[in-house]
Design a protein around this motif. Structure first.
Motif, mmCIF file in Angstrom:
data_model
loop_
_atom_site.group_PDB
_atom_site.id
_atom_site.type_symbol
_atom_site.label_atom_id
_atom_site.label_comp_id
_atom_site.label_asym_id
_atom_site.label_seq_id
_atom_site.Cartn_x
_atom_site.Cartn_y
_atom_site.Cartn_z
ATOM 1 N N SER A 1 49.615 50.205 36.886
ATOM 2 C CA SER A 1 48.398 49.951 36.133
ATOM 3 C C SER A 1 47.453 50.754 36.884
ATOM 4 O O SER A 1 47.049 50.805 37.882
ATOM 5 N N THR A 2 46.317 51.205 36.019
ATOM 6 C CA THR A 2 45.154 51.598 36.329
ATOM 7 C C THR A 2 44.057 50.838 36.557
ATOM 8 O O THR A 2 42.665 50.854 36.135
ATOM 9 N N ASP A 3 44.066 49.832 37.037
ATOM 10 C CA ASP A 3 43.370 48.578 37.387
ATOM 11 C C ASP A 3 42.476 49.044 38.595
ATOM 12 O O ASP A 3 42.816 49.716 39.163
ATOM 13 N N ALA B 1 41.843 47.473 41.355
ATOM 14 C CA ALA B 1 42.776 47.406 42.880
ATOM 15 C C ALA B 1 43.674 48.578 43.014
ATOM 16 O O ALA B 1 43.527 48.909 43.999
ATOM 17 N N HIS B 2 44.168 48.860 42.045
ATOM 18 C CA HIS B 2 45.254 50.235 42.061
ATOM 19 C C HIS B 2 44.669 51.587 42.247
ATOM 20 O O HIS B 2 44.933 52.172 43.085
ATOM 21 N N LEU B 3 43.288 51.551 41.533
ATOM 22 C CA LEU B 3 42.532 52.782 41.728
ATOM 23 C C LEU B 3 42.171 53.030 43.090
ATOM 24 O O LEU B 3 41.649 53.960 43.479
ATOM 25 N N LEU B 4 41.713 51.883 43.594
ATOM 26 C CA LEU B 4 41.062 51.794 45.043
ATOM 27 C C LEU B 4 42.353 51.981 45.939
ATOM 28 O O LEU B 4 41.912 52.884 47.144
ATOM 29 N N ARG B 5 43.273 51.757 45.854
ATOM 30 C CA ARG B 5 44.458 51.970 46.728
ATOM 31 C C ARG B 5 45.229 53.652 46.706
ATOM 32 O O ARG B 5 45.279 54.133 47.478
ATOM 33 N N THR B 6 45.593 53.498 45.601
ATOM 34 C CA THR B 6 46.569 54.819 44.979
ATOM 35 C C THR B 6 46.075 55.358 43.746
ATOM 36 O O THR B 6 46.832 55.492 42.564
ATOM 37 N N PRO B 7 44.896 55.870 43.688
ATOM 38 C CA PRO B 7 44.401 56.263 42.512
ATOM 39 C C PRO B 7 45.155 57.422 41.960
ATOM 40 O O PRO B 7 45.417 57.423 40.616
ATOM 41 N N VAL C 1 35.619 51.309 36.201
ATOM 42 C CA VAL C 1 34.242 51.226 37.497
ATOM 43 C C VAL C 1 33.487 50.130 37.089
ATOM 44 O O VAL C 1 33.183 49.439 37.678
ATOM 45 N N PRO C 2 32.928 50.087 35.498
ATOM 46 C CA PRO C 2 32.006 49.007 35.338
ATOM 47 C C PRO C 2 32.588 47.683 35.588
ATOM 48 O O PRO C 2 31.855 46.710 36.103
ATOM 49 N N GLY D 1 34.844 46.920 38.130
ATOM 50 C CA GLY D 1 34.811 46.791 39.363
ATOM 51 C C GLY D 1 33.439 46.406 39.977
ATOM 52 O O GLY D 1 33.320 45.316 40.779
ATOM 53 N N LEU D 2 32.315 46.960 39.309
ATOM 54 C CA LEU D 2 30.918 46.610 39.677
ATOM 55 C C LEU D 2 30.560 45.440 39.211
ATOM 56 O O LEU D 2 29.862 44.615 39.885
ATOM 57 N N ALA D 3 31.064 44.657 38.026
ATOM 58 C CA ALA D 3 30.751 43.464 37.500
ATOM 59 C C ALA D 3 31.384 42.538 38.427
ATOM 60 O O ALA D 3 30.858 41.319 38.752
ATOM 61 N N VAL D 4 32.636 42.596 39.065
ATOM 62 C CA VAL D 4 33.287 41.610 39.848
ATOM 63 C C VAL D 4 32.226 41.681 41.086
ATOM 64 O O VAL D 4 32.194 40.771 41.900
#
Length: 267
Positions: free
Chosen positions: A102-104, A106-112, A168-169, A171-174
């Protein structure tokens, strides 16, 4: 009478013969002829009632082949294998694979890089999804016109940029507290962003009577999904990726001209 007779016996003056010019050298004659338009051959005009040459319809060119479109063919085989696997795998294993791909946020921050590539190996909805058929037809047509590497580059550009534009939006909203922390782990996978971008790019090298109806039909369908508000984040991603493909028209058209010297890009 004598004067008249003498005048009659005088021979009439002969016209001076024009002096014939000397022949020009062969090199000068060839230089002069270079500026003279050549004569065209006879134009064949079909007679009324005459049989016209039949159009060569080749519907198999709409589908990928290992020789004509090897990149699309290979990618299609991979997607078919993962779809068949998804049909027979246990739900628990399948969910774990989807979650790891999944490209959520959390995963984009760890293994993009890994998730951006792995998420494009699955078809949301399986082989019967409309995006599966669109992938085969659109990527095949795009590869035949601009080449396999460039077609995949267009696909991945839409897939990556639309994913980032939607995640990205989130992540910013969270981060500012507008969305719960669970939004960082939403499932997001599939080929739909890349397919939408490929449709937008392909339309730029189609004739106008195909381009605008195709864009209008796809945009209408995507806006209708957005209005339904079932998955607004993904639906926004589809519209964004379609716009990304349209923004690539100058590049895709240049590739199209380079691909075939006699190809003319429609206006």
């Amino acid at each position: 009478m004598e004067r008249t007779a003498r005048a009659a016996s005088t021979p009439a003056p002969q016209p001076l013969a024009a002096a014939s010019p000397a022949p020009l050298p062969a090199a000068e004659v060839a230089a002069l002829l270079d500026g003279v338009p050549r004569q065209r051959g006879p134009v064949a005009i079909p007679l009324p009632g005459a049989a016209r040459p039949a159009l060569r319809l080749r519907p198999w060119r709409l589908l990928p082949s290992p020789t004509g479109t090897p990149v699309t063919f290979t990618y299609t085989v991979i997607l078919a294998l993962t779809s068949v696997f998804a049909s027979y795998a246990s739900p628990r294993l399948l969910y774990a694979l989807y979650q790891d791909s999944s490209t959520d946020v959390a995963h984009l921050l760890r293994t993009p890089v890994f998730v951006l590539l792995a998420s494009a190996l699955w078809i949301a909805g399986g082989l019967l999804s409309p995006y599966a058929l669109a992938f085969v037809l659109v990527l095949t047509a795009l590869e035949r016109r601009i080449g396999g590497a460039r077609a995949i580059l267009v696909f991945l550009t839409g897939h990556v940029l639309a994913t980032l534009a939607t995640e990205v939006p989130v992540g910013l909203a969270v981060l500012v507290g507008h969305l719960p922390h669970t939004s960082l782990h939403r499932l997001d996978y599939g080929i739909s962003f890349g397919v939408a971008a490929s449709i937008g790019a392909l339309s730029g090298i189609l004739t106008p009577w195909l381009r605008w109806p195709l864009l209008a039909l796809v945009a209408y369908d995507l806006v209708e999904d957005l209005i339904a508000f079932e998955d607004p984040m993904t639906n926004w991603g589809h519209l964004i990726s379609l716009g990304i493909g349209a923004a690539l028209w100058p590049v895709v058209r240049r590739w199209y001209r380079e691909r075939g010297p006699a190809a003319a890009v429609p206006s």
